[in-house]
Design a protein around this motif. Structure first.
Motif, PDB file in Angstrom:
ATOM      1  N   PRO A 402       0.903  -1.300   0.055  1.00  0.00           N
ATOM      2  CA  PRO A 402       0.243  -0.231   0.074  1.00  0.00           C
ATOM      3  C   PRO A 402       0.857   1.261  -0.226  1.00  0.00           C
ATOM      4  O   PRO A 402       2.004   1.273   0.383  1.00  0.00           O
ATOM      5  N   VAL A 403       0.248   2.156  -0.694  1.00  0.00           N
ATOM      6  CA  VAL A 403       0.990   3.481  -0.551  1.00  0.00           C
ATOM      7  C   VAL A 403       1.127   4.104   0.778  1.00  0.00           C
ATOM      8  O   VAL A 403       0.083   3.989   1.567  1.00  0.00           O
ATOM      9  N   HIS A 404       2.361   4.597   1.291  1.00  0.00           N
ATOM     10  CA  HIS A 404       2.545   4.874   2.548  1.00  0.00           C
ATOM     11  C   HIS A 404       1.982   6.144   2.955  1.00  0.00           C
ATOM     12  O   HIS A 404       2.047   7.209   2.189  1.00  0.00           O
ATOM     13  N   GLU A 405       1.624   6.358   4.201  1.00  0.00           N
ATOM     14  CA  GLU A 405       1.005   7.583   4.807  1.00  0.00           C
ATOM     15  C   GLU A 405       1.712   7.769   6.124  1.00  0.00           C
ATOM     16  O   GLU A 405       1.751   6.805   6.739  1.00  0.00           O
ATOM     17  N   GLY A 406       2.056   9.029   6.415  1.00  0.00           N
ATOM     18  CA  GLY A 406       2.593   9.202   7.504  1.00  0.00           C
ATOM     19  C   GLY A 406       1.494  10.273   8.586  1.00  0.00           C
ATOM     20  O   GLY A 406       0.456  10.134   8.298  1.00  0.00           O
ATOM     21  N   ARG A 407       2.350  10.673   9.592  1.00  0.00           N
ATOM     22  CA  ARG A 407       1.313  11.313  10.711  1.00  0.00           C
ATOM     23  C   ARG A 407       1.116  12.641  10.038  1.00  0.00           C
ATOM     24  O   ARG A 407       1.675  13.318   9.485  1.00  0.00           O
ATOM     25  N   THR A 408      -0.280  13.046  10.560  1.00  0.00           N
ATOM     26  CA  THR A 408      -0.768  14.210  10.109  1.00  0.00           C
ATOM     27  C   THR A 408      -1.229  14.940  11.046  1.00  0.00           C
ATOM     28  O   THR A 408      -1.152  14.754  12.447  1.00  0.00           O
ATOM     29  N   VAL A 409      -1.667  16.232  10.955  1.00  0.00           N
ATOM     30  CA  VAL A 409      -2.222  17.213  12.045  1.00  0.00           C
ATOM     31  C   VAL A 409      -3.393  16.471  12.723  1.00  0.00           C
ATOM     32  O   VAL A 409      -4.179  16.042  12.118  1.00  0.00           O
ATOM     33  N   SER A 410      -3.699  16.732  13.915  1.00  0.00           N
ATOM     34  CA  SER A 410      -4.632  15.817  14.736  1.00  0.00           C
ATOM     35  C   SER A 410      -5.929  16.862  14.174  1.00  0.00           C
ATOM     36  O   SER A 410      -5.970  17.911  14.358  1.00  0.00           O
ATOM     37  N   PRO A 411      -7.099  16.276  14.166  1.00  0.00           N
ATOM     38  CA  PRO A 411      -8.437  16.910  14.069  1.00  0.00           C
ATOM     39  C   PRO A 411      -8.519  17.886  15.123  1.00  0.00           C
ATOM     40  O   PRO A 411      -9.374  18.837  14.871  1.00  0.00           O
ATOM     41  N   GLU A 412      -8.612  17.514  16.364  1.00  0.00           N
ATOM     42  CA  GLU A 412      -8.582  18.564  17.500  1.00  0.00           C
ATOM     43  C   GLU A 412      -7.784  19.738  17.357  1.00  0.00           C
ATOM     44  O   GLU A 412      -8.321  20.742  17.631  1.00  0.00           O
ATOM     45  N   LEU A 413      -6.345  19.529  16.901  1.00  0.00           N
ATOM     46  CA  LEU A 413      -5.712  20.927  16.699  1.00  0.00           C
ATOM     47  C   LEU A 413      -6.530  21.680  15.524  1.00  0.00           C
ATOM     48  O   LEU A 413      -6.318  22.898  15.667  1.00  0.00           O
ATOM     49  N   LEU A 414      -6.614  21.120  14.529  1.00  0.00           N
ATOM     50  CA  LEU A 414      -7.162  22.007  13.272  1.00  0.00           C
ATOM     51  C   LEU A 414      -8.482  22.634  13.964  1.00  0.00           C
ATOM     52  O   LEU A 414      -8.945  23.703  13.382  1.00  0.00           O
ATOM     53  N   ALA A 415      -9.449  21.675  14.354  1.00  0.00           N
ATOM     54  CA  ALA A 415     -10.676  22.261  14.827  1.00  0.00           C
ATOM     55  C   ALA A 415     -10.375  23.479  15.921  1.00  0.00           C
ATOM     56  O   ALA A 415     -11.402  24.488  15.862  1.00  0.00           O
TER      57      ALA A 415
END
Length: 731
Positions: A402-415
């Motif tokens: 599978p195509v690799h995916e890394g860590r992203t910004v948390s939904p709580e921080l963006l919210a």
């Protein structure tokens, strides 16, 4: 394009698996030079995530131990990337890794050092720690040189590699589908943190120290290995010294920490280092795994299918692959392209090992083929490389991981940014300043609230309306028309006139000592925030731009180039002390409420503090104001002030400095004129003469705004414009 438009569109251009594109969204908000992160939810959420994310189990507790570990990790990690680059099959395999790595590092490297951009503010411009940080930041942006920030050098690298299509302005980078969302995570968070400098200074400096200790990102060692002479790599390495500088970026950062923080703040510096190191290591590990997978041409082909599946699924309902409509395969490929990839390898469209004979990249995409221009030249390179890698004879049904995916910004921080106060929503207790004194105090810092921000916009619009009143009758106005010869000839004429005025007034009586002291005191609210109208040009994109670099260098000079004894506010305080006048700290409420100042002494300073917050919205007006400010005393007023100060035994250092650095040949006045000329000359010819006329009128208004008319009708225009601005905001 507005921030809202960029954010909205970014949700639709991200890679299909990154449906929410949270890191992209935070990044594009945080790079806006006029962005605002008011309210407590964002600060509390980010502070919590810094603590929760940091690896406290495997990393040392002390800062020195963390630095040692970062050096060891960087050395070992760099070796891994270099070894990976050496194993790639040249030339296509190597260049594929180079391109992927350069794009992955772009969100961070294009903004190298930008997290320091708001550390200086009018209220702390005479603080020693702030000046040290500003020195470090000035090195990062290449002060005095256009397009020479560390990020600008990285942009040159992307251009050499033909990867810069979405890199200018940097907000457009979120539109590049080749840059996965998780590559924006660390820079987006750092840039968001930079918009709350008062709350996160120690953590920001700790993160900065981490990045400078690591030096050139280990992943970029792979790129440098392949292209050692392509750019000045030391300029991209945040730990290194810039050309002509004696101290390295790492040494400057360590100097800030050594002299700028107490024990409690040092603990937060350590927290910031540990957090950044944790996130950086995870990102690097993720990228290394992605590159290892990308050595297999099938990986890049699978990724290409996923990128293009959505639009392709609209078509090809009548074309079947393995007894199934291609459109159905493409729908599936939006989340998992492996099945389609295997079937394509076994289909009549592909001749394994022979891309030149394969219909998929031959007749189908030719100028008479049904898929003409569907694939870009870069896409075709990926497809051909994949086909040529397939085994000849009976092809295997290759199913890449599978195509690799890394860590992203948390939904709580963006919210916490987009869901309320972070976008101008209501803030508890928020209200507009009651008067100019309170506004002066509240506008001293970078952070504001929605109500304070509205006040600032309304005040600027009102002040500019007042400045436009009867402008045609002002003998000191800028020329009615901007000529292609630029402002230098006019500038010299004005300097000659001011010199003549000085000579003609040579016999005028000196002010009394009391009048001189009073005028010096009443100018303090203005002079102690010297450069405040340019505070927006510390923002990374402006500080290194063709017209903005003049303004950032001017700001840098006003604050003494990081040297306290040359800092203009501090020099002015020395003059006040000679006059036996002790005023409170500039940023304090006591200063704004001090009864030694008259209310009118705050009107122009509040305009400076307000317009300086909007370097993009009011750019032409700021350019005009800056020209007026830098020209105002040269050759005349400063010389008269020097005579008066000297006659009563006061230091003339403040006016002497300004009369030299503001000179019309090579000083601030010349830079100010050049900044205006550069901006107007850069306006697209397609906009026509009318566009230049409109912008020039705004520059002229900004020029007059230093000394707007004071009559009843002019002040009425001020009030009407403020009221109209408030009504517009309420719609």
């Amino acid at each position: 394009m507005s921030t809202k438009e960029v954010v909205s569109s970014s949700r639709h251009v991200a890679r299909p698996l990154d449906q929410q594109a949270r890191s992209r969204e935070l990044f594009v908000i945080a790079v806006d030079p006029e962005t605002s992160f008011p309210g407590d939810p964002f600060v509390a959420r980010l502070r919590s995530e810094i603590g929760d994310t940091a690896d406290r189990e495997s990393l040392p507790a002390a800062l020195d131990g963390l630095r040692d570990e970062a050096v060891r990790w960087s050395t070992a990690e760099s070796r891994r990337f270099e070894e990976l680059g050496s194993t790639a099959t040249a030339p296509l395999g190597t260049e594929s890794l180079v391109r992927r790595t350069a794009l992955a590092a772009a969100p961070l490297a294009l903004r190298s050092g930008a997290w320091l951009q708001w550390q200086s503010a009018p209220g702390n411009a005479d603080d020693a720690t702030t000046l040290r940080i500003l020195t470090l930041y000035a090195s990062d942006v290449g002060v005095g040189r256009p397009q020479d920030s560390r990020g600008s050098v990285y942009l040159a690298l992307l251009r050499h590699l033909h990867l810069s299509e979405h890199a200018v302005p940097v907000a457009r980078l979120v539109h590049d589908p080749r840059v996965a969302d998780h590559h924006f995570c660390l820079p987006a968070t750092l840039l968001a943190m930079s918009r709350r400098p008062a709350e996160f200074r120690p953590e920001i400096i700790g993160a900065d120290l981490c990045l400078r200790t690591v030096g050139l990102l280990p992943a970029l060692r792979l790129v440098r290995q392949a292209h050692p002479q392509l750019v000045e790599w030391s300029a991209i390495d945040p730990s290194a010294a810039r050309d002509g500088e004696t101290r390295t970026g790492l040494e400057l950062c360590l100097d800030v920490i050594e002299h700028g923080f107490d024990d409690a703040e040092l603990a937060r510096v350590t927290d910031g280092f540990r957090w950044a190191f944790t996130v950086l290591r995870r990102w690097s590990t993720s990228l290394l795994a992605e590159l290892e997978e990308a050595l297999d041409p099938a990986y890049e082909m699978a990724e290409l299918l996923r990128h293009r599946a959505r639009e392709g699924a609209v078509y090809h309902r009548d074309f079947t692959v393995a007894d199934r409509p291609l459109s159905s395969w493409l729908e599936e490929a939006r989340t998992d392209p492996r099945g389609l990839l295997a079937e394509l390898a076994a289909s009549r469209l592909v001749k394994p090992g022979r891309s030149a004979q394969s219909p998929l990249v031959n007749g189908l995409v030719g100028e008479r083929g049904p898929m003409f221009r569907v694939f870009s030249p870069a896409d075709l390179v990926v497809i051909r490389r994949w086909i040529d890698s397939l085994p000849t004879g009976q092809p295997e049904r290759v199913r890449p991981g599978p195509v690799h995916e890394g860590r992203t910004v948390s939904p709580e921080l963006l919210a916490s940014v987009t869901g309320g106060a972070g976008t101008g929503g209501p803030v508890a207790g928020d209200r507009e300043p009651a008067d100019v004194r309170e506004a002066y105090h509240l506008l001293q810092q970078r952070t504001d609230t929605p109500a304070v921000r509205r006040f600032a916009v309304d005040y600027v619009r009102g002040w500019l309306a007042r400045s436009r009143h009867n402008m045609a009758t002002d003998p000191q106005r800028l020329p009615d028309v901007w000529g292609r010869e630029g402002l230098r000839p006019w500038l010299v004429e004005q300097h000659d006139r001011q010199g003549r005025d000085f000579e003609e007034s040579a016999g005028a009586p000196m002010p009394t000592r009391e009048d001189l002291v009073d005028s010096t005191v009443q100018l303090a609210p203005l002079t102690l925030i010297d450069g405040a109208w340019l505070q927006g040009f510390t923002d990374y994109e402006h500080a290194a731009s063709e017209q903005g670099y003049f303004l950032f260098e001017t700001y840098w000079d006003e604050l003494g180039n990081g040297v306290p004894r040359m800092n203009h506010p501090l020099i002015y305080r020395e003059v006040l002390a000679e006059m036996d006048v002790q005023v409170p700290p500039t940023a304090s409420r006591e200063f704004a409420e001090w009864d030694g100042f008259r209310d009118g002494s705050f009107e122009l300073p509040v305009y400076w503090l307000s317009i300086g917050r909007f370097p993009r919205t009011f750019l032409p007006e700021i350019l005009g104001l800056n020209l007026a400010m830098e020209l105002s005393g040269v050759g005349g007023t400063y010389r008269r002030a020097r005579q008066a100060l000297k006659s009563y035994g006061f230091s003339t250092k403040f006016v002497d400095i300004h009369n030299t650095i503001d000179n019309v040949a090579t000083g601030h006045s010349a830079w100010a004129a050049d900044a205006v000329d550069t901006y107007l000359a850069s306006l697209p010819v397609s906009h026509g003469a009318q566009a230049i006329t409109e912008v020039w009128d705004r520059v002229r208004t900004g020029f007059r705004s230093l000394n707007p008319p004071t009559g009843l009708l002019a002040r009425r225009a001020f009030r009407r414009a403020r009221k109209a601005s408030r009504s517009l905001a309420a719609i």
